[in-house]
Design a protein around this motif. Structure first.
Motif, PDB file in Angstrom:
ATOM      1  N   VAL A 314       0.839  -1.204   0.000  1.00 33.59           N
ATOM      2  CA  VAL A 314       0.000   0.000   0.000  1.00 33.59           C
ATOM      3  C   VAL A 314       0.872   1.250   0.000  1.00 33.59           C
ATOM      4  CG1 VAL A 314      -1.694   1.322   1.331  1.00 33.59           C
ATOM      5  CG2 VAL A 314      -1.942  -1.158   1.115  1.00 33.59           C
ATOM      6  N   ALA A 315       1.950   1.221   0.783  1.00 30.74           N
ATOM      7  CA  ALA A 315       2.853   2.381   0.837  1.00 30.74           C
ATOM      8  C   ALA A 315       3.495   2.637  -0.525  1.00 30.74           C
ATOM      9  CB  ALA A 315       3.927   2.160   1.892  1.00 30.74           C
ATOM     10  N   ALA A 316       3.829   1.540  -1.246  1.00 31.15           N
ATOM     11  CA  ALA A 316       4.449   1.690  -2.561  1.00 31.15           C
ATOM     12  C   ALA A 316       3.444   2.173  -3.604  1.00 31.15           C
ATOM     13  CB  ALA A 316       5.067   0.365  -3.002  1.00 31.15           C
ATOM     14  N   ALA A 317       2.179   1.795  -3.450  1.00 30.78           N
ATOM     15  CA  ALA A 317       1.157   2.134  -4.438  1.00 30.78           C
ATOM     16  C   ALA A 317       0.640   3.554  -4.283  1.00 30.78           C
ATOM     17  CB  ALA A 317      -0.001   1.146  -4.347  1.00 30.78           C
ATOM     18  N   LEU A 318       0.685   4.088  -3.050  1.00 34.95           N
ATOM     19  CA  LEU A 318       0.143   5.426  -2.798  1.00 34.95           C
ATOM     20  C   LEU A 318       1.260   6.442  -2.647  1.00 34.95           C
ATOM     21  CD1 LEU A 318      -2.644   4.575  -0.171  1.00 34.95           C
ATOM     22  CD2 LEU A 318      -2.963   5.060  -2.607  1.00 34.95           C
ATOM     23  N   PRO A 319       1.023   7.680  -3.063  1.00 31.30           N
ATOM     24  CA  PRO A 319       2.039   8.726  -2.851  1.00 31.30           C
ATOM     25  C   PRO A 319       2.200   9.025  -1.362  1.00 31.30           C
ATOM     26  CG  PRO A 319      -0.019   9.692  -3.639  1.00 31.30           C
ATOM     27  CD  PRO A 319      -0.175   8.209  -3.742  1.00 31.30           C
ATOM     28  N   GLU A 320       3.407   9.429  -0.987  1.00 32.00           N
ATOM     29  CA  GLU A 320       3.654   9.742   0.419  1.00 32.00           C
ATOM     30  C   GLU A 320       2.762  10.895   0.874  1.00 32.00           C
ATOM     31  OE1 GLU A 320       7.640  10.389   1.560  1.00 32.00           O
ATOM     32  OE2 GLU A 320       8.410   8.569   0.619  1.00 32.00           O
ATOM     33  N   GLY A 321       2.308  10.794   2.107  1.00 36.43           N
ATOM     34  CA  GLY A 321       1.448  11.834   2.648  1.00 36.43           C
ATOM     35  C   GLY A 321       0.655  11.313   3.825  1.00 36.43           C
ATOM     36  N   PRO A 322      -0.137  12.170   4.453  1.00 38.77           N
ATOM     37  CA  PRO A 322      -0.898  11.766   5.640  1.00 38.77           C
ATOM     38  C   PRO A 322      -1.866  10.609   5.374  1.00 38.77           C
ATOM     39  CG  PRO A 322      -0.865  14.154   5.421  1.00 38.77           C
ATOM     40  CD  PRO A 322      -0.281  13.604   4.172  1.00 38.77           C
ATOM     41  N   LEU A 323      -2.525  10.610   4.205  1.00 43.31           N
ATOM     42  CA  LEU A 323      -3.492   9.556   3.909  1.00 43.31           C
ATOM     43  C   LEU A 323      -2.811   8.207   3.813  1.00 43.31           C
ATOM     44  CD1 LEU A 323      -6.337   8.617   3.214  1.00 43.31           C
ATOM     45  CD2 LEU A 323      -5.864   9.178   0.806  1.00 43.31           C
ATOM     46  N   SER A 324      -1.700   8.167   3.108  1.00 48.65           N
ATOM     47  CA  SER A 324      -0.949   6.918   2.977  1.00 48.65           C
ATOM     48  C   SER A 324      -0.466   6.430   4.338  1.00 48.65           C
ATOM     49  CB  SER A 324       0.249   7.134   2.047  1.00 48.65           C
ATOM     50  OG  SER A 324       1.068   5.984   2.021  1.00 48.65           O
ATOM     51  N   ALA A 325       0.065   7.353   5.136  1.00 48.76           N
ATOM     52  CA  ALA A 325       0.564   6.975   6.465  1.00 48.76           C
ATOM     53  C   ALA A 325      -0.561   6.477   7.362  1.00 48.76           C
ATOM     54  CB  ALA A 325       1.266   8.167   7.112  1.00 48.76           C
ATOM     55  N   LEU A 326      -1.735   7.123   7.263  1.00 46.79           N
ATOM     56  CA  LEU A 326      -2.874   6.691   8.070  1.00 46.79           C
ATOM     57  C   LEU A 326      -3.304   5.279   7.694  1.00 46.79           C
ATOM     58  CD1 LEU A 326      -5.212   7.146  10.044  1.00 46.79           C
ATOM     59  CD2 LEU A 326      -6.470   8.241   8.179  1.00 46.79           C
TER      60      LEU A 326
END
Length: 700
Positions: A314-326
């Motif tokens: 999921v971390a690799a598929a989504l751009p870095e940011g609060p949503l990805s971290a959440l």
């Protein structure tokens, strides 16, 4: 299509659940009756151009309620406005307990309900040396008697065909005692449309939840005016009814040599022997403990790896940011923190289900009841207490087997005192810091201390139970009256179905609370109110101009933790924990370990700039963490943070404090009450604080 409600009723250990599973073909759902944690099992069946709602009522020996389970049974069968009131009651018994089945059948019919009679486990009739005149039995009961074997499916189709049976009016076989007729006459005026026996039931019970307060008060006045004691009324009916049934059935049911019972007696010579019985039982508990603690390890590691891979994907598929971290560190990590307990829960309930199906659980109750009853607990409390040494979550759930509501509540409230495996990493670190690695009388001091922490958990549970037993009032007395069933091979469908239900109940019920708190803790730890959190490199460089970029990067995680909302909370509670010898960094560890006890070690590693992936079982990494923690100075005292007084204080705090949010979640589910959940959390945390405070003040 017509719709009818069919209720399955019977004593425990008559195969009623197997029958329910056969009828519904596992097309069923499990919930709780409104306001209580008694399981509500409902299934469906389509046959005879009718859709049947099948209700598996809790096992009971009588319609006079002495437990929450029995109260549910009476409320359903006596209240026509109840949504589960049946069109037909199927009274289930088995060959060796036909007399008891007849007693409860008569009570149901005299309430005014149609009922048929089922003798399950019919294959055991010959093995138990019985001969039954079924025609005579049907004439006596004034209904159809169906013979079934729920395990093989024998007689199931015949039973279903009789769901639409038309029964003639039932003429009661029991005459109410003459000495109570005047009181009964007064009570009948309150319930002119009720059957005489239902009125008798109202008169013979201290309270009936379905009755309005004015009727309850009027019944109490009648009892007082006639000087009646409800226990005496119930006892008189029970003795009279059982004696009459025994006499009436003597010519209908005859017995020869009971081969199966003789085998059971031989096994019981070992399993309930005054010495060997305890040796065997504790050996079995040791096996269960090992299974939960060790056998679940590879499965839990696999789940951990699976969720770690999912997080990476999921971390690799989504751009870095609060949503990805959440999503990665909050939601996925929170769900992983729930699912990872499943192997332990499955293994525990697998053992418990097998013990119940074979008949051994009744022997456990018999063995342990005399030792636990002085503390207000029940013989069945031993399973949750011992299982709590592995994990409190499945342990608390296993308290469902305790019928008495007060004893079940007491068991749930004190089980978290038992030292769970999640506390072990904390104990290893703190003991390694403050207890010298020396021997005393040939024994390692650190090992003795660790053993003492486990003993302290047992004492905490038992002494707390002793105190709470005086505070919590029981609405009814508890007596150890039960049947030791014959041993039998487990019905594996029942076993697997039980494990599935318990596991699913944990995931859905407690999981919602655990996930919510996980996300909250993640948010608190990953956001901060100032630029000290958002731009830590600048502040680290200003405070430490001699640091290289690599050293600055190494300090970033700890600095962000300090200035996160969680860090501010740690400093916010510092005045509260300062008397215990703790500083704000320890406070962060206390707050973070609320998610799970073992998180304390990882949090300390982050605070002391070691990174969160410290393996406490790795000698090198453990020594590195020890060195950092030993060198830490408490800014409040100017002394080492982890000195002997603080270390003992921390050990005692973690020994008595509520374990983790997962435990809180499962306690809320099992008690069905935030009241008791908060009382438990407050009581344990208050006790932990007091003991830790006294220890630190005496030792500093």
């Amino acid at each position: 299509m017509k719709r009818k409600t069919i209720a399955l009723l019977g004593n425990p250990n008559v195969g009623k659940t197997s029958l329910f599973n056969r009828l519904t073909k596992l097309n069923q759902k499990v919930g709780n009756y409104p306001g209580i944690t008694v399981d509500k099992r409902i299934g469906s069946l389509k046959a005879n151009e009718t859709e049947y709602k099948i209700i598996d009522l809790p096992g009971t020996y009588t319609l006079f309620p002495n437990s929450l389970d029995e109260e549910v049974v009476f409320n359903i069968l006596s209240n026509r406005s109840n949504e589960d009131f049946p069109d037909l009651t199927v009274v289930v018994t088995e060959p060796s307990s036909i007399n008891r089945g007849v007693v409860i059948y008569q009570q149901v019919r005299e309430l005014g309900l149609p009922a048929i009679f089922v003798i399950n486990m019919i294959d055991e009739v010959d093995q138990k040396g019985l001969h039954v005149d079924y025609t005579a039995l049907e004439n006596y009961l004034q209904t159809k008697v169906v013979q079934t074997n729920a395990r093989s499916g024998k007689g199931i189709d015949q039973l279903i065909q009789h769901f639409d049976i038309e029964l003639k009016p039932y003429f009661g076989a029991f005459d109410l005692p003459q000495k109570y007729q005047n009181a009964l006459k007064d009570a009948r005026q309150l319930f002119p449309l009720a059957t005489e026996y239902l009125t008798w039931q109202y008169l013979a019970q201290d309270s009936v939840s379905s009755l309005p307060p004015e009727k309850t008060a009027a019944l109490q006045k009648i009892r007082q005016s006639h000087q009646l004691d409800t226990q005496e009324l119930q006892k008189d009916e029970s003795i009279s009814r059982h004696d009459k049934v025994a006499n009436d059935l003597a010519p209908i049911i005859s017995k020869k040599e009971n081969k199966r019972l003789s085998i059971t007696d031989k096994i019981d010579n070992l399993l309930i022997h005054p010495v060997l019985g305890y040796v065997i039982f504790f050996g079995l508990l040791f096996l269960i403990f090992q299974a939960i603690y060790s056998w679940a390890g590879p499965l839990m590691d696999g789940i951990d790896t699976l969720f770690a891979s999912l997080s990476d994907a999921v971390a690799a598929a989504l751009p870095e940011g609060p949503l990805s971290a959440l999503l990665v560190n909050g939601v996925i990590a929170g769900i992983g923190g729930i699912v990872i307990f499943l192997p332990q829960i499955v293994i525990l309930f697998l053992f418990i289900a097998i013990m119940e199906e074979t008949g051994y659980m009744s022997r456990v109750v018999f063995l342990m009841d005399r030792w636990l009853r002085p503390f207000g607990l029940n013989g069945k409390s031993v399973i949750p207490l011992m299982s709590g040494a592995a994990c409190a979550i499945p342990a608390v759930m296993s308290a469902r087997n305790i019928e008495n509501p007060k004893e079940r509540l007491l068991t749930i409230l004190v089980t978290p005192f038992m030292t769970c495996s999640a506390r072990l990493p904390i104990y290893i670190v703190i003991i390694g810091l403050v207890i010298p690695d020396e021997t005393f009388l040939g024994f390692n001091l650190q090992g003795i201390t660790l053993f003492g922490m486990y003993i302290l958990g047992v004492l905490g549970a038992l002494l707390s139970a002793l105190v709470l037993n005086e505070i919590i009032k029981s609405i009814r007395k508890s007596f150890l009256i039960f049947e030791l069933p014959t041993y039998k091979v487990p019905d594996w469908k029942n076993v697997l179905n039980t494990v599935w239900e318990k596991s699913l109940g944990f995931l859905i019920g407690a999981g919602k609370i655990i996930l919510a708190i996980s996300i909250i803790l993640w948010v608190l730890g990953n956001f901060g109110p100032t630029d000290r959190f958002s731009d830590p490199e600048t502040y680290i460089a200003e405070a430490n101009p001699e640091f290289s970029q690599e050293e600055i990067d190494h300090e970033v995680t700890a600095y962000k933790t300090e200035y996160s909302y969680l860090g501010y909370l740690g400093r916010g509670i510092e005045p509260l924990i300062r008397p215990l010898g703790y500083d704000w960094k320890v406070g962060i560890g206390l707050l973070a370990s609320f998610a799970a006890r073992e998180v304390f070690v990882g949090t300390m590693a982050v605070v002391y700039s070691l990174g969160e992936d410290v393996d406490i079982e790795d000698e090198g990494q453990r020594q590195t963490l020890f060195e950092r923690m030993k060198g830490e100075i408490n800014r409040n005292t100017g002394m080492p943070t982890y000195n002997f007084a603080t270390g003992i204080s921390l050990l005692l705090f973690y020994a008595f404090a509520m374990q983790c949010m997962a435990t809180i979640g499962v306690v809320k589910r099992e008690t069905g009450s935030w009241k008791w959940t908060l009382i438990q959390t407050g009581f344990m945390t208050g006790l932990a604080y007091l003991v830790a405070l006294v220890a630190y003040q005496l030792l500093k």
